[in-house]
Design an enzyme around this catalytic site. Sequence first.
Site, PDB file in Angstrom:
ATOM      1  N   GLY C 201       0.794  -1.222   0.000  1.00 41.53           N
ATOM      2  CA  GLY C 201       0.000   0.000   0.000  1.00 41.53           C
ATOM      3  C   GLY C 201       0.819   1.261   0.000  1.00 41.53           C
ATOM      4  N   LEU C 227      -2.534  -5.300  -7.314  1.00 43.91           N
ATOM      5  CA  LEU C 227      -1.609  -4.285  -6.804  1.00 43.91           C
ATOM      6  C   LEU C 227      -0.608  -4.889  -5.802  1.00 43.91           C
ATOM      7  CD1 LEU C 227      -1.109  -1.231  -7.056  1.00 43.91           C
ATOM      8  CD2 LEU C 227      -2.462  -0.943  -4.981  1.00 43.91           C
ATOM      9  N   ASP C 228       0.686  -4.624  -5.998  1.00 38.59           N
ATOM     10  CA  ASP C 228       1.761  -5.062  -5.092  1.00 38.59           C
ATOM     11  C   ASP C 228       1.873  -6.581  -4.997  1.00 38.59           C
ATOM     12  OD1 ASP C 228       2.122  -2.383  -4.619  1.00 38.59           O
ATOM     13  OD2 ASP C 228       1.073  -2.372  -2.712  1.00 38.59           O
ATOM     14  N   GLU C 229       1.255  -7.305  -5.933  1.00 41.42           N
ATOM     15  CA  GLU C 229       1.248  -8.758  -5.851  1.00 41.42           C
ATOM     16  C   GLU C 229       2.028  -9.416  -6.993  1.00 41.42           C
ATOM     17  OE1 GLU C 229      -0.072 -10.794  -3.553  1.00 41.42           O
ATOM     18  OE2 GLU C 229      -1.011  -9.254  -2.314  1.00 41.42           O
TER      19      GLU C 229
END
Lengths: 284, 284, 284, 284
Positions: C201, C227-229
Site C-alpha cells: 500500500g 496491486l503489489d502482488e
Amino acid sequence: MKKTTLLINCPDKKGIIATVTNFILSKKGNTVYIEQHVDRELKEFFMRLECEFDQDEEKLARFKEAFNNNVAENYNMHWEMYDTEKKPKMAIFVSKYDHCLYDILSRHASGELKVKIPLIISNHNDLKPVAEAFHIPFKHIPVSKETKVEAEATQIALLKEHKIDFVVLARYMQILSSEFVNYFPHKIINIHHSFLPAFPGAKPYHSAYKRGVKIIGATSHYVTSDLDEGPIIEQEIVRVSHIHNVQDFILKGRDLEKIVLSRAIKHHIERKVLVYNNKTVIFS
Amino acid sequence: MKKTTLLINCPDKKGIIATVTNFILSKKGNTVYIEQHVDRELKEFFMRLECEFDQDEEKLARFKEAFNNNVAENYNMHWEMYDTEKKPKMAIFVSKYDHCLYDILSRHASGELKVKIPLIISNHNDLKPVAEAFHIPFKHIPVSKETKVEAEATQIALLKEHKIDFVVLARYMQILSSEFVNYFPHKIINIHHSFLPAFPGAKPYHSAYKRGVKIIGATSHYVTSDLDEGPIIEQEIVRVSHIHNVQDFILKGRDLEKIVLSRAIKHHIERKVLVYNNKTVIFS
Amino acid sequence: MKKTTLLINCPDKKGIIATVTNFILSKKGNTVYIEQHVDRELKEFFMRLECEFDQDEEKLARFKEAFNNNVAENYNMHWEMYDTEKKPKMAIFVSKYDHCLYDILSRHASGELKVKIPLIISNHNDLKPVAEAFHIPFKHIPVSKETKVEAEATQIALLKEHKIDFVVLARYMQILSSEFVNYFPHKIINIHHSFLPAFPGAKPYHSAYKRGVKIIGATSHYVTSDLDEGPIIEQEIVRVSHIHNVQDFILKGRDLEKIVLSRAIKHHIERKVLVYNNKTVIFS
Amino acid sequence: MKKTTLLINCPDKKGIIATVTNFILSKKGNTVYIEQHVDRELKEFFMRLECEFDQDEEKLARFKEAFNNNVAENYNMHWEMYDTEKKPKMAIFVSKYDHCLYDILSRHASGELKVKIPLIISNHNDLKPVAEAFHIPFKHIPVSKETKVEAEATQIALLKEHKIDFVVLARYMQILSSEFVNYFPHKIINIHHSFLPAFPGAKPYHSAYKRGVKIIGATSHYVTSDLDEGPIIEQEIVRVSHIHNVQDFILKGRDLEKIVLSRAIKHHIERKVLVYNNKTVIFS
C-alpha cells in the site's frame, strides 16, 4: 564499588539528565555510562545509566527510596534498577527443534551468555538428551487441548519456584494463553521464523516460498496476548533465490533463528531493552 | 532558541557529564540530547551534546569563553562548538569517474545533504557538464608532476577564498601532498574502492579478483599523510562469486563507493564524528 | 559471429539439454553458456542459453522456424530468442521523487545500463529539468480521475510509437489500470518502497515505523493487475533502530529503492528473468 | 536409479556441453541438472552435472572408463565422479575453542550435514566432553615443537585408517606442516577469524580493533602450504562500531566463524566446489 544499571522512561522535560546525574553525584555515586533516547513524536524520554556506588545493600535500598521520592515522582518516571553483576534467571521452553537450544546452551557453556538457566521445560521428551549433555534440569510437561490450563499452572508454579526472571521460547510450538503471558509482561522472548510482519502464523517459510521473495528473515519479540504482534527486539535476514526450495528456506532460516534469538536474549540479559508503545528501545 | 552542537573528548574522569549539563543549565541552556562513549582501554571520554539557548551571538561568545575557562580547562578537554543549523561548506574534488559526483549532487539537489557546495575542482574537464547540470561552479586545475606544487597552491587559495569547511575526494585520482593534507586535518574525506586494509593502493578490484574473495568492499576515511591509512569513517560490502569478473567487481563497487561516501559525508556534516588515535567515534 | 540469447521453459523431461545443444550444433551454432533450473515441485524446466552463429538475419529466421518445429513443439516449450547485442528500449514513468530517476539516468550516461531510453513520461512537470540535463525527451501527461482513461491511451500511443520494449515505474505515483498492465505483460517494472509482502500500500515507511521493525526493505516487481502482488524481481534491506524516525526511514529507503530498481532493470535488460507461477527465475 | 555427480574442468572449447550430455544419453543416463562456468580470461571451462543411471557398480566402472577414453581425454579434462548419495567421511581437528565444534556437531545431529564423522582429533583434552555428548570418538594427540612430526604421523595414520575424505580445522590452533597439507590437497578446510586478506596471522581481531574498521569478517578456505593464502570458499561479515572492544569483536566473530565454516563444509560435502588457479568455483 557496586555497579548498578538504571533504566528510566518518562515524559520528555527540561533538565532530566542533569537532575539524575546530580542526584547520583550527591549520593557519592559515579555515573560511568549514560545513553539516552528521545521520541520526539511521543515526547517521551528514555535513559539507561550505569553507575558505581561504594555502598552496601541497605544504603542502596535507601538510595532507591530517595530516588523515587526526590526524582522519579517529579518527572513521572517509570524506572527499574538492577545490580549489574547479578545474573538473571532464565527458563527455556522447547518442543522438538533443537537448533536454538543447542545454540543457547553452547553460548551459555562458553560463558558468552551471562545468565543462570535453572530449567528447561518441554511439551515433548525429545530434547531431554540435549539438556542432559549440558547438565541443565529438564522438565517434561505434556500439553494437549484438554490439559493446557493445568499444564500452564504447573509451568507457572515451576517458574515461581525457581524465581525465574524471564522465559525464552526456543521454537516452543504451543501458543501460551493470555493468562500466562500476562504473568510475565515483557518477560517472555519468542523467536518467530519470519521477517515479521510478513508471513505471520504457522508456516512462514512455505508462504515465503510461495510468494517468491528474494529475502527471508527471522524475528525475536516479546510475547503479548496478540499473537506475533509483540514488540520486536531483533531481526535478521538472508538472501534466497529461485534455486532454493522450502527445505532450503527452513535450513537457512534455522541459522537466522538461532542468531536472532541469542542476540535478543543478550540485549535482555544486559538490561538494554525498554518497551514503550509496543516498540523497543535497544540501548547499545 | 539557538541550537548548538558540542563535541568533547578528554581523559575519562568522574563527574564530567554532570559538570557539563549543569554548566549548560546554569547558562539557561537546555540539554536536548546527549551521547557518550568511553574508551575503557585508553581511558578517554567522548561526548556529543545538543543544546538550545535563548541567546544572541554575543552572549554565545561569552558562553564559549566561560565554558573554556570553567569547564574545559579543568578536564583537559578538546572541544568544538557548532551552530547546529548553519550549513558547512564542502568542496568536491573529482577526476573522470562520475558515479560519486552524480550521487552527491543529486542528494544535495533533493535536500538530503544539508551542505553548501560552492565549488567542484577537477584535474580534468570531463565532468564539467555534470557540474553545470546541477549549477555548481566547476574549476579545472590540471595536475602534472611538474605543476603539482603550483596546482595545489591554486586549489588551497580557492578553498580559502570560498571559506571551505571540508573537502570530499569523490574518486579524485591524484595523491595529495602532505602539505595539502596538513592544511585540512581530518577535513578531507576520501573514498577508497576496497575493504581497507585489504587491497590498498591503485587497483583493488583487480587484486580482489585475483585473490578470489567472496566479498568486496569500499571504505571512506579521512585523508592523512599515510596513504590509505587514515581514520575509517564508514565501510560497506557486497557479495561476489566466481561468475563475476573484474568488470563486474568494478560495477558492483561503484554502488558501494557512492553509498559509503555519502554516508561518511552525512556523518561529517552532522558533526557526528570525533577522531582519536587514528580511529573514529561516530555518534548515532 | 552473431550472439543470441535463448530463454526456455517447459515441463521437465528427459533429454532437453542434449536435444537443444545438439540442435544448435547441427545448425553450426556454438553454445557458449548455459544455465538451467528445475522446479522439482512443479516439474518445470527453465533454461537460459547464450550461443553464437555465423549467420545473417535471414538464416536466423529459418533457424527460429526450425527450432520451433523440431524442438519447441515436441517439448511444449515457451521460448524467446533475442539478439544479445541489441539494446532494448525502455520508457521511464516518474512523478515528483527524483532519486530513482537520477540513479537510472546516471547509470545510463556512464554506460552501465545497456538500454535505449527514448522517453520519460510524467504526470507532473517537476522532473523535466532532470530529463533535460540528461538529454532525454520528457512528456508531461497529467492524470486525474476524470482524464485517466484518456491519459493512459496517450501513454500507450507514445509507447507504441517509440517501439518501447518495457516500462519502468521509477516511483510513479499513479496506479495503472488493468487494461494498461495487460498491454505489457511482465514488461512493467515497479519499485515498491517496502519489503513486500510486509506493508503493502501507500505509506509503508509509516507502517514500518509504527510496527517498530528493525529492518526495512524495498522490492522491485513486475506489475500485474493485483496491486503489489506481481512477481518479485529483487529485494534489499537496511537496518534501522529506535533512533530513526519516519523521515530517516524514508531517506534510508531511498537508497534501497534506487539500488533495487536498477538491479531489477539490469536483470531484465540482460534477459535473465523468466516469470512462472507469479515468481521469477533470475539467471546469474 | 543411481544418482551420480560429475565435476569437470578443462580448457574451454566448442561443443563440450553437447558432447558430455550426449555421452550420458548414449549410456542410458539422464542428465538431471547441469551447471557451468567459463572463465573468459583463462579460457577455462567448469561444469557440475547431476545424472541418473539404472546401473550397478560394475556397469558404472565401465561407464567411467568409457568416459575417460572417449570424452575426457579429447578435451584434456580434469574430472571427478561421485556417488551422489554416499556420505563422505569428515575428520574434525579442534583445540580449545568450542563454538565451531558445537555448531558442526549439532548440525550433524539434526541431519543438516550429510556427512559421517568417524573422529575428532585434538591437541588438548578440553573438548572431549563435547565429543562425548555427541557420541563421536575423540583422539587426544598432544603437539609440541619436539613431537610435531611424530604427532602428524599419528594423525595421518588415523585419517587413513578411518578412510577420511576430508579434514575440517574447527579453530585448530596448530599450523600443519607442508607434508601434511600435501597429503590432502584441497581436502583440508580451515576457518580464519578475519576477512582475508585483511589481518592475516594470529590475532586478527586485535589488529582489526586497532585499525578501527567498521566491519569484521571470517573466511573459510582450503589449506595450502602458504599460510592463510589458500583458495577462499566462503566469507561473511558483521558490522562493528566504536562501542565494541576487542572482546566484542571476538564474540561477534565467533558467530561468523561457525556460520562461515558450516557453509563451506556444506559446499564441500555436496561436491559443489572446484579449485582452479588458487580460487574456487562454487556451484549453486
